[in-house]
Design a protein around this motif. Sequence first.
Motif, short mmCIF file in Angstrom:
data_model
loop_
_atom_site.label_atom_id
_atom_site.label_comp_id
_atom_site.label_asym_id
_atom_site.label_seq_id
_atom_site.Cartn_x
_atom_site.Cartn_y
_atom_site.Cartn_z
N ILE A 8 0.94 -0.96 -0.07
CA ILE A 8 0.16 -0.17 0.00
C ILE A 8 0.86 1.42 0.06
N ASN A 9 0.64 2.16 -0.76
CA ASN A 9 1.03 3.25 -1.09
C ASN A 9 2.83 3.20 -1.18
N ALA A 46 -5.36 2.24 0.69
CA ALA A 46 -5.06 1.71 -0.71
C ALA A 46 -5.83 2.44 -1.69
N SER A 49 -4.39 5.91 -1.92
CA SER A 49 -3.18 5.89 -2.44
C SER A 49 -3.14 5.99 -3.94
N VAL A 171 -6.35 -1.69 -7.32
CA VAL A 171 -6.26 -2.17 -6.11
C VAL A 171 -6.70 -3.64 -6.03
N ASN A 197 2.73 3.12 -6.65
CA ASN A 197 1.24 3.58 -6.44
C ASN A 197 0.50 3.10 -7.37
N GLN A 200 -1.69 -1.36 -5.81
CA GLN A 200 -2.07 -1.76 -4.46
C GLN A 200 -2.55 -2.99 -4.18
#
Length: 476
Positions: A8-9, A46, A49, A171, A197, A200
């Motif tokens: 994440i990120n 997530a 981001s 994501v 990024n 995610q």
Amino acid sequence: MQRVGHWINGTLRPATQSSSFEVRNPLDDSVYAIAARGDLSDVADAAGSASEFAAEYARSTPSDREQWLITAAGLLQQRADAFSEVLIDEIGSSISKARMEIGIAVRNLTATAAMARQVGGKIYPTDGIGRWSLGFRKPIGVVAGITPFNVPLIKGVKHSSMALATGNPFVWLPSDQAPVTASMLTQLYCDAGVPPNALQLVLGHGVEIGDALVTDPRVAAVGFTGSHRVGRHVQRLCGENGKRVTLELGGINPLVVWEDANMEAAVKAALLGGFLYQGQICMASSRVIVHRSRHDEFVKRLCGAARGLPMGDLRDPTTVIGPIISEKQRQRIRELVADATQKGARIFCGGRWHENKLEPTVLCGVTDDMRLHAEEVFGPVVTVSAADDFSDALSQANATPFGLVASVFTENLDLAMRFADQIDAGMVHINAMTIQQEPQVPFGGNGESGFGREGLETGLDDMTQWKWVTLGPSNP
């Protein structure tokens, strides 16, 4: 024992003692890995981001996105042995099925890379003198993908690569039974150059965090592969929240064998279509419908071949039958078979369990009051019935709310084309098994088997939105 975490990120969030779950090897139910158990805050982070990076990623060049995916395909080939090992231990794949899955995933990556150059537009005719009317495809925004355990690499690639190729951050919520495969694919993308990024990964139980991902206002589109029950729930949530959705769900898929069929080819198709990866494939041909004049011969041949399918070491290339994914699913299969036999169906071969493996099982005499008639088994269980004529065969094949895929074996081209036209299925194969996969085709089913289609052209429509721009004076 492996430990896998969220991505994440651009940062790895490892599993902690207080927020994790066990992943079990289906061969013996031993603990294979410890995975991070995502919560609502992980999902929000997530999605946030990805959303913050969406505008920047949309400006990435087609050459960059194309190269990232081509590089990823090359890395997957280089790491095939490592991925095979994980697919064997994490989800109970045989080595041959694992290699097949890797090959399909590589082809999907290379095919989808080309779509980076298809996010274009066109000039439309206009009534304005000295005026241009232009249409542009633009990335839709954050895309979420929820994928199953049975082909975690194929579905992970299909859901993610089209989003990434068309300029959309992704994501991913993979099955809680295949987080190690997902973590490896995420790392591979990063090694291939995909911006951190842009992808995610949130691990966890879909029942706990799936709704939060689907309904997050920053998610513009959702792709889901799984059961029809959960899929319809996802579809409702997307409808209520104004999101695009593509569903690839299950099927009770018919394979029709006509009186003039090449019996050897039909038996082979039923054998592989019904028992590959122990039937845990949405395209499995779990129902075989045979012309009455060939029914007994077909059952005899199919059972003879099924008894010979190896159930040995999953790393042996000759092994076909492996373990069922979980005790919950094993018990469900037991119940479905027991319900059928108690109501009069007959087991012609198989039916015996060897620890977590079920012998390839063939039943006849299944009627519409039995659960096997209406429920997807997702195990090595095939039913065979007889049909008197084409109308009877078509009626039996269509007697289901599902409509994913169907096959017919016949030398009669007219009959084959009538079947292809009248069967209520999204995909039809003539003289070939039901399990087929190519990246460029519109892949998906009708009815309870899905909504929309996966593929290159269809994916381009799902992952982009049109913008109309005019240049020049307006028409007075």
